[in-house]
Motif scaffolding. Sequence first.
Motif, PDB file in Angstrom:
ATOM      1  N   SER A 160      30.604 -16.023  -8.563  1.00 23.70           N
ATOM      2  CA  SER A 160      32.102 -15.993  -8.257  1.00 23.70           C
ATOM      3  C   SER A 160      32.330 -15.223  -6.860  1.00 23.70           C
ATOM      4  O   SER A 160      33.370 -14.775  -6.726  1.00 23.70           O
ATOM      5  CB  SER A 160      32.455 -14.753  -9.254  1.00 23.70           C
ATOM      6  N   ASP A 161      31.559 -15.581  -5.676  1.00 25.24           N
ATOM      7  CA  ASP A 161      31.714 -14.664  -4.600  1.00 25.24           C
ATOM      8  C   ASP A 161      31.934 -13.326  -4.658  1.00 25.24           C
ATOM      9  O   ASP A 161      33.130 -12.808  -3.889  1.00 25.24           O
ATOM     10  CB  ASP A 161      32.726 -15.616  -3.902  1.00 25.24           C
ATOM     11  N   GLY A 162      31.408 -12.782  -5.400  1.00 23.30           N
ATOM     12  CA  GLY A 162      31.752 -11.030  -5.481  1.00 23.30           C
ATOM     13  C   GLY A 162      32.742 -10.437  -6.029  1.00 23.30           C
ATOM     14  O   GLY A 162      33.084  -9.218  -6.286  1.00 23.30           O
ATOM     15  N   LYS A 163      33.626 -11.419  -6.898  1.00 22.72           N
ATOM     16  CA  LYS A 163      34.647 -11.226  -7.796  1.00 22.72           C
ATOM     17  C   LYS A 163      34.391 -10.484  -9.185  1.00 22.72           C
ATOM     18  O   LYS A 163      35.078  -9.945  -9.430  1.00 22.72           O
ATOM     19  CB  LYS A 163      35.613 -12.333  -7.880  1.00 22.72           C
ATOM     20  N   ILE A 164      33.134 -10.967  -9.511  1.00 22.30           N
ATOM     21  CA  ILE A 164      32.853 -10.376 -10.856  1.00 22.30           C
ATOM     22  C   ILE A 164      31.612  -9.410 -10.770  1.00 22.30           C
ATOM     23  O   ILE A 164      30.632  -9.871 -10.323  1.00 22.30           O
ATOM     24  CB  ILE A 164      32.592 -11.391 -11.699  1.00 22.30           C
ATOM     25  N   VAL A 165      31.850  -8.150 -11.018  1.00 24.00           N
ATOM     26  CA  VAL A 165      30.734  -7.008 -11.117  1.00 24.00           C
ATOM     27  C   VAL A 165      30.392  -6.639 -12.456  1.00 24.00           C
ATOM     28  O   VAL A 165      31.227  -6.138 -13.078  1.00 24.00           O
ATOM     29  CB  VAL A 165      30.664  -5.740 -10.189  1.00 24.00           C
ATOM     30  N   CYS A 166      29.299  -6.892 -12.937  1.00 25.88           N
ATOM     31  CA  CYS A 166      28.794  -6.279 -14.364  1.00 25.88           C
ATOM     32  C   CYS A 166      28.704  -4.881 -14.450  1.00 25.88           C
ATOM     33  O   CYS A 166      27.659  -4.555 -14.173  1.00 25.88           O
ATOM     34  CB  CYS A 166      27.626  -7.178 -14.822  1.00 25.88           C
ATOM     35  N   ASN A 167      29.684  -4.135 -15.063  1.00 24.13           N
ATOM     36  CA  ASN A 167      29.673  -2.933 -15.337  1.00 24.13           C
ATOM     37  C   ASN A 167      29.185  -2.404 -16.521  1.00 24.13           C
ATOM     38  O   ASN A 167      28.393  -1.281 -17.019  1.00 24.13           O
ATOM     39  CB  ASN A 167      31.036  -2.183 -14.876  1.00 24.13           C
TER      40      ASN A 167
END
Length: 357
Positions: free
Chosen positions: A84-91
């Motif tokens: 996602s080019d850094g748009k999604i971070v799995c918290n």
Amino acid sequence: FFAKPPSFSLSPQPQPSLLETMPSKACYVAALVASAMATGAQADNVYVMSEQGQSCASACGIIGRTCNTLGVSNISTDIFSQASDGKIVCNQTSKDGKWWAPDQPSYVSDPKDPNYGDCLGYNGLPDNQGSFCQAYEEAVQRVCQCGDDISTQKTFGTGYSGGVLDTREITLFAHKITPPEGSVGVMTHFWTTCSAEAMATAIFRYYVDGETEAGIEFTPSLAAGVGFDDPQAPWGTKWAGLGAGKDSGQAWFMNFKIPFGSSIRITAQHPTQTFGGFYFIARGMLTEKLSVFPGVPMPVTARMKLQKFSGPLKPLETLDVVNVPAGYEGIHFLSTLAVSNDGTGGLNFLEGCYHMY
């Protein structure tokens, strides 16, 4: 079909124009596709995130690549950020990230879903993921591994088996081309089947060359020239036909040519309810010689256009069945009229006359 002149001629010429298609009461003209087949130029694999509710076959096809049937494996949550080019971070994750469905790995992007924001199914993926390219789920974005560049491949198409037709507009096929100079992409074949009830009002849309509003939208029966049911199946011509009747579902096919210059996206939707047992096949190709009829070539800039009318007409009111814009020339390929009346005037409505200006 139509295109801007100078192009069109009914005698063989190096460059004539295109065709116009249009019914009068409801949707019209069709052909269908999905993920390109065969192998194109070798390329490094890339990871992308699909749109919400989109399959990996479509997500990869829209950038002109195959969906890698080996899929993704031995990965961590970092893959979501990479794709996602850094748009999604799995918290947060569900079930410790363990894989449990063919539409995974995926990110729950629908705020209404109870698992909103979770990253799913990135641990313990099966070794063989060959059937997962067409999988989708309405609430998630999939992590997709895209492989070879197929944008210059001469033939492409797809088959879809035992799927669901529902009230969401679902992308069945998306494909990007990089044609050689003087060439054009063209969809050549459409086939679909489901129950007769589903097919009666199912809507298929073709988005040509990045359209945001589909220039071609139809129900299969009207596209094939059938207005009110057809108990005589099976029947067929070289252009269209019905392969099965009410008792065993309805299988419509069309061989109308749908040209496109850079991309094609095909979707399906039912206006009111969900049906299982949905199937389709679509085929297309690159060509340097575009024609609808033998001996009637068209320029590669020609495009099929659908014009339609749905609504009441007053007595003696004139309806423009086809209206080609000024500055264009083309071929009127097919019209479908599906007409009934409210009892006023008896059968006089059957006495309408065509006029060509």
